[in-house]
Design an enzyme around this catalytic site. Structure first.
Site, mmCIF file in Angstrom:
data_model
loop_
_atom_site.group_PDB
_atom_site.id
_atom_site.type_symbol
_atom_site.label_atom_id
_atom_site.label_comp_id
_atom_site.label_asym_id
_atom_site.label_seq_id
_atom_site.Cartn_x
_atom_site.Cartn_y
_atom_site.Cartn_z
ATOM 1 N N LYS A 64 -5.506 6.054 2.859
ATOM 2 C CA LYS A 64 -6.799 5.742 2.237
ATOM 3 C C LYS A 64 -7.950 5.966 3.246
ATOM 4 O O LYS A 64 -7.729 6.424 4.358
ATOM 5 C CB LYS A 64 -6.785 4.313 1.691
ATOM 6 C CG LYS A 64 -5.701 4.080 0.624
ATOM 7 C CD LYS A 64 -5.912 4.966 -0.575
ATOM 8 C CE LYS A 64 -5.094 4.604 -1.809
ATOM 9 N NZ LYS A 64 -3.675 4.370 -1.626
HETATM 10 C C1 PLP Z 1 -4.949 3.638 -7.555
HETATM 11 C C2 PLP Z 1 -4.111 2.783 -6.657
HETATM 12 N N1 PLP Z 1 -4.008 1.477 -6.924
HETATM 13 C C3 PLP Z 1 -3.279 0.660 -6.143
HETATM 14 C C4 PLP Z 1 -2.605 1.120 -5.035
HETATM 15 C C5 PLP Z 1 -1.745 0.182 -4.231
HETATM 16 O O1 PLP Z 1 -2.207 0.022 -2.933
HETATM 17 P P1 PLP Z 1 -1.230 -0.424 -1.752
HETATM 18 O O2 PLP Z 1 -0.330 0.710 -1.445
HETATM 19 O O3 PLP Z 1 -2.185 -0.746 -0.637
HETATM 20 O O4 PLP Z 1 -0.491 -1.632 -2.225
HETATM 21 C C6 PLP Z 1 -2.686 2.483 -4.709
HETATM 22 C C7 PLP Z 1 -1.974 2.997 -3.527
HETATM 23 O O5 PLP Z 1 -1.515 4.087 -3.441
HETATM 24 C C8 PLP Z 1 -3.456 3.333 -5.543
HETATM 25 O O6 PLP Z 1 -3.565 4.646 -5.277
#
Ligand code: PLP
Length: 397
Positions: free
Chosen positions: A197
């Site tokens: 990210k």
């Molecule tokens: C659109 C979206 N929502 C939620 C997440 C979840 O984030 P995390 O991997 O930090 O738990 C991601 C991660 O890839 C994502 O791309």
């Protein structure tokens, strides 16, 4: 002109080392910031968490920011704060990572998938409106690839029907919508701080809001549903605490927050770099009829977490799978975002059937994500352009 032999057919690959689709950027300042915390009194919830939250809130233009242990935890906390429960339906997009929908399931609610707009692949507010029933409690929109959703339209629909809006801005830290920063456009906004990210804390997440009551619920939820934090009690010389709700341990540590703070200082430059890479790609591919480049609406500035092309398969001699394999053979770490969520076996077992979201499903069959991250060199960007032109040229009808 003779065409170069594709690597997949035994030719020389465009580059020797694999270029991933996304990767963190960690420098000596970041390392130093983490070392300082390691030598300090607080490793977990200490002063760095509060500092990071305050800097993040300021950047995102929100009154409150609550740090949590992942983007998934951020969504779970937001679903909890919104009061989503077993009798509730929540409308969201099929074109996202599973966590967006899963947070509704964690709370026992029912996920209703509404189809997306063809151009941006963000939720179609008209389809959201027709999906509303007497059970609908909230809408979770996703700023797909980093382009903000139609927040004004969604807020208008939501406020007419008294729904809570959650913006999953995991792709959109640093994006703007009609001149406003993503962070306080919905009732609750969630972010992921995973290494691919815009900034990272290893694993991590953040929820932003302007509502003090929601902020208080989020804070309790991330620490077991307990009303005070250990550090506060120590300061006050008190041992007493109460658990008022069922929460989790979703805390972010001081170690991670120090890294996040250090990364946040560099974010504006990194967004500029992401935008530049996206511009290079769009310029290079706009004349290729075999490729549809991402459409950017005039009233928003994306943060470009992903750069997703769509193949015009009727102009190509092979399908997405073969073109994907050919690009990987050129050492371009392409990816696909996303398999529509209701297609996953877990959701299929709940009764969702393919074919109900023709725009998202049709786009999925044609899409490929190209590498985009601020540490990419100009040569890396050129390699991607060269490889895409080489592969598309080979498969052109
Ligand atoms: C659109 C979206 N929502 C939620 C997440 C979840 O984030 P995390 O991997 O930090 O738990 C991601 C991660 O890839 C994502 O791309």
């Amino acid at each position: 002109m003779t065409q170069a032999i594709l690597a997949i057919n035994g030719g020389a690959p465009t580059r020797t080392a694999m270029l991933p689709y996304g990767r963190q950027f960690v420098d000596d300042q970041d390392v130093q910031a983490v070392i300082e915390v390691l030598r300090s009194e607080w490793l977990t919830t200490g002063p760095r968490v509060a500092e990071f939250e305050s800097a993040f809130a300021q950047f995102a233009g929100a009154k409150y920011a609550i740090a949590v242990s992942s983007g998934t935890a951020a969504l779970h906390a937001a679903a909890f704060a919104a009061g989503i429960g077993p009798d509730d339906e929540v409308i969201t997009t099929p074109m996202t990572f599973a966590a967006t929908a899963n947070c509704v399931r964690y709370q026992g609610g029912t996920v209703v998938f509404a189809d997306v707009r063809h151009d941006t692949l963000n939720l179609d507010s008209a389809k959201v409106e027709t999906s509303i029933t007497s059970k609908t409690k909230a809408v979770i929109t996703v700023d797909y690839t980093g382009q903000p959703s139609d927040l004004d339209e969604l807020q208008a629909v939501a406020s007419r029907r008294r729904l809570t809006t959650i913006e999953d801005a995991s792709h959109a830290l640093g994006a703007t919508y009609r001149g406003r920063q993503v962070g306080a456009l919905a009732d609750l906004t969630t972010f992921s701080l995973h290494p691919v990210k815009h900034i990272t804390t290893g694993e991590g997440g953040m929820v932003t809001t302007d509502d003090p009551e929601l902020a208080a619920r989020l804070r309790r939820f991330r620490t077991h549903g307990i009303t005070s934090e250990f550090r506060e009690r120590e300061r006050e010389g008190s041992w007493f605490y109460e658990m008022t709700e069922l929460g989790f341990n979703y805390r972010l540590t001081d170690l991670q927050s120090a890294l996040g703070l250090s990364q946040l200082r560099k974010l504006p430059d990194w967004i500029v770099r992401r935008r530049w890479i996206a511009e290079c790609y769009s310029e290079a591919f706009s004349a290729l009829p075999e490729i549809e480049i991402p459409m950017v609406l005039r009233d928003r500035e994306p943060a470009w977490h992903l750069y997703v092309i769509r193949l015009n398969l009727d102009r190509l001699r092979s399908g997405r799978a073969e073109i994907f394999r050919a690009l990987r053979a050129e050492n371009i770490g392409v990816n696909v975002h996303y398999i529509p969520i209701p297609w996953h076996p877990y959701y299929r077992a709940l009764g969702y059937k393919k074919g109900a979201w023709p725009v998202a499903e049709g786009a999925y069959e044609r899409m490929i994500s190209l590498p985009i991250f601020p540490a990419m060199t100009d040569t890396d960007v050129e390699d991607v352009v060269t490889a895409v032109k080489k592969v598309v040229g080979h498969f052109r009808k």
